[in-house]
Design a protein around this motif. Sequence first.
Motif, PDB file in Angstrom:
ATOM      1  N   TRP A 103      46.008  37.121  49.849  1.00  0.00           N
ATOM      2  CA  TRP A 103      45.170  37.652  48.771  1.00  0.00           C
ATOM      3  C   TRP A 103      45.949  38.679  47.938  1.00  0.00           C
ATOM      4  O   TRP A 103      45.780  38.762  46.733  1.00  0.00           O
ATOM      5  CB  TRP A 103      43.912  38.285  49.359  1.00  0.00           C
TER       6      TRP A 103
ATOM      7  N   LYS B 204      42.423  35.613  41.608  1.00  0.00           N
ATOM      8  CA  LYS B 204      41.353  36.252  42.377  1.00  0.00           C
ATOM      9  C   LYS B 204      40.012  36.102  41.673  1.00  0.00           C
ATOM     10  O   LYS B 204      38.994  35.789  42.310  1.00  0.00           O
ATOM     11  CB  LYS B 204      41.665  37.735  42.598  1.00  0.00           C
TER      12      LYS B 204
ATOM     13  N   GLU C 146      36.698  34.228  43.083  1.00  0.00           N
ATOM     14  CA  GLU C 146      35.422  34.936  43.182  1.00  0.00           C
ATOM     15  C   GLU C 146      34.335  34.235  42.380  1.00  0.00           C
ATOM     16  O   GLU C 146      33.189  34.149  42.823  1.00  0.00           O
ATOM     17  CB  GLU C 146      35.606  36.385  42.737  1.00  0.00           C
TER      18      GLU C 146
END
Length: 77
Positions: free
Chosen positions: A38, A46, A50
């Motif tokens: 990550w 990211k 999400e």
Amino acid sequence: MDIQAEKLNLIKWLAEVDEPAVIESFLELKSKQQEDWWDQITDEEKAEIEEGLAQADRGETVPHEEVMRKYDKWRTK
């Protein structure tokens, strides 16, 4: 495979290694293992992940079978 026995065998072997390149390889492997993927991806990646998770939480998903039918012409047989 008995993982504990394998780890002990590796420890014994590594204790007798005198080749600096081998030790360096193990140190590199150790540092990579401690890195979280990550932390290695971009902020854009990211955000996309999400958003995908948020879509799934809202039930905005496509069944696997439907995706496979859509892209069947590109799949290898």
